[in-house]
Design a protein around this motif. Structure first.
Motif, mmCIF file in Angstrom:
data_model
loop_
_atom_site.group_PDB
_atom_site.id
_atom_site.type_symbol
_atom_site.label_atom_id
_atom_site.label_comp_id
_atom_site.label_asym_id
_atom_site.label_seq_id
_atom_site.Cartn_x
_atom_site.Cartn_y
_atom_site.Cartn_z
ATOM 1 N N ARG A 71 -111.512 8.940 -12.070
ATOM 2 C CA ARG A 71 -112.420 9.841 -11.354
ATOM 3 C C ARG A 71 -113.880 9.550 -11.699
ATOM 4 N NH1 ARG A 71 -109.725 14.101 -8.903
ATOM 5 N NH2 ARG A 71 -111.641 15.328 -8.745
ATOM 6 N N ILE A 72 -114.740 9.824 -10.725
ATOM 7 C CA ILE A 72 -116.173 9.633 -10.875
ATOM 8 C C ILE A 72 -116.832 10.985 -11.116
ATOM 9 C CG2 ILE A 72 -118.268 8.726 -9.815
ATOM 10 C CD1 ILE A 72 -116.182 6.588 -10.174
ATOM 11 N N GLU A 124 -113.270 7.735 -6.121
ATOM 12 C CA GLU A 124 -114.192 6.858 -5.398
ATOM 13 C C GLU A 124 -113.892 6.852 -3.899
ATOM 14 O OE1 GLU A 124 -115.571 2.131 -5.334
ATOM 15 O OE2 GLU A 124 -114.553 2.971 -7.089
ATOM 16 N N SER A 136 -116.519 16.155 -10.017
ATOM 17 C CA SER A 136 -115.905 14.831 -10.061
ATOM 18 C C SER A 136 -115.090 14.601 -8.792
ATOM 19 C CB SER A 136 -115.011 14.684 -11.294
ATOM 20 O OG SER A 136 -113.915 15.591 -11.236
ATOM 21 N N LYS A 146 -117.746 7.344 -15.141
ATOM 22 C CA LYS A 146 -116.343 7.248 -14.738
ATOM 23 C C LYS A 146 -115.435 7.595 -15.902
ATOM 24 C CE LYS A 146 -113.209 4.316 -12.086
ATOM 25 N NZ LYS A 146 -113.072 3.039 -11.339
ATOM 26 N N LEU A 173 -122.862 3.766 -11.000
ATOM 27 C CA LEU A 173 -122.182 3.672 -12.297
ATOM 28 C C LEU A 173 -122.945 2.749 -13.241
ATOM 29 C CD1 LEU A 173 -118.456 3.401 -11.127
ATOM 30 C CD2 LEU A 173 -119.493 5.314 -12.356
#
Length: 341
Positions: free
Chosen positions: A297-298, A308, A305, A293, A286
């Protein structure tokens, strides 16, 4: 010029002396010991595939119950798995380890010898004798070897032991000097033998400091001798039911000859499985812009997505070779001396 300098080196009688152009035996690092945790490797060597230099001393310092022994056993486990014919010489001053602890970490007990020691003089004599015998072996007969001292803080001195036996309560003022002399000799020998060493030590809060700070016990000797010193502090890691399953350990790089000092990372130490291989890489991704992010959600480079938690539960799926290549570059920029911020 090389012939002239070579003649001076030869006349010194120092069999380990060499020209810089030929490499410095005992000082140059030609390999690393993978710690079993990518982000901790990065902190120590500026590479997620690096780790502890194979001829240097790493000191892990922290307050009581920080997880120093478990942390060390995790590195030992990875070292033996990567080197099936390797051995570990474990000097134990706390009677802190048991056969079951080694076995639960996946460590083959046939490859580990434990040496109970009570004084610094005992450790010094035994460790130096072993390294000297190791150096007498032909190089093809030497097995990969690691030395562990757990812990320096619990080692007494012969004087303190004698004073205690005689009922004297005077403080031993010789301890710091003995520690310094021990590592002044041992550091050179370990470097020449290419034996890495991990040492645990306690820390204490400095009384009267303007800013609250921790200090490592044992005087200044270890500070000068260790190539890398990492201060550990922890918080509990809980599962979904609220049970404590391990610790999240903050690792602050107090001293390093290879990477930027005062960097701080977090690693996960599970009571059952040891150091988490991938923990900490999401934060690095990140920060480097590899992941982004949105709310909780990533978003990954391929547009997908995930939460984590899901990434860490199935890391091989998300940390693809392409992502790992970008992370390796990011680790270099983050930790390597001379790199741009």
């Amino acid at each position: 010029m090389s012939d002239f300098l070579s003649s001076m080196v030869k006349s010194s009688g120092n069999k380990y002396a060499s020209l810089v152009s030929d490499g410095l035996d005992g000082s140059d690092v030609n390999g690393f010991v993978d710690t079993g945790c990518y982000i901790f490797n990065g902190l120590l060597s500026a590479s997620i595939y690096g780790g502890l230099p194979n001829n240097k001393i790493l000191a892990l310092a922290g307050e009581s119950s920080t997880g120093k022994t478990y942390f060390t056993l995790g590195i030992v486990s990875k070292f033996l798995k990567d080197n099936p014919d390797a051995v570990v010489l474990y000097f134990d001053s706390e009677q802190a380890v048991t056969s079951d602890m080694f076995k639960k970490r996946g460590i083959d007990p046939k490859h580990v010898a434990v040496f109970p020691v009570a004084t610094i003089e005992e450790f010094r004599h035994q460790a130096i004798t072993i390294v000297d015998k190791y150096l007498e072996l032909a190089e093809e007969d030497r097995k990969p070897t690691m030395i562990v001292l757990d812990s320096l803080g619990m080692l007494s001195t012969s004087k303190e032991m004698n004073d205690t036996a005689e009922g004297k309560e005077t403080r031993d003022m010789t301890r710091a000097q003995i520690v310094k002399s021990t590592f002044r000799v041992l550091t050179v020998k370990l470097g020449i033998a290419k034996i890495p060493m991990i040492m645990t030590n306690h820390t204490y809060q400095v009384v009267g400091a303007y800013v609250p700070m921790s200090e490592m016990g044992g005087g200044t000797g270890l500070k000068y001798a260790a190539s890398t010193i990492v201060y550990l502090s922890k918080k509990k890691d809980k599962d979904s039911d609220g049970g404590v399953v391990g610790n999240i350990i903050n690792c602050k790089l107090y001293k390093s000859r290879f990477t930027k000092e005062n960097k701080i990372i977090g690693v996960k130490l599970n009571y059952d499985t040891g150091l988490d291989r991938y923990y900490g890489l999401v934060d690095l991704a990140l920060e480097a812009g590899i992941f982004t992010k949105t709310t909780t959600r990533i978003t990954l480079p391929d547009g997908s997505s995930a939460f984590e938690k899901n990434i860490y539960e199935n890391p091989e799926k998300y940390f693809t070779p392409a992502v790992m290549e970008k992370l390796e570059e990011a680790v270099g920029k983050e930790f390597k001396y001379g790199s741009e911020e």
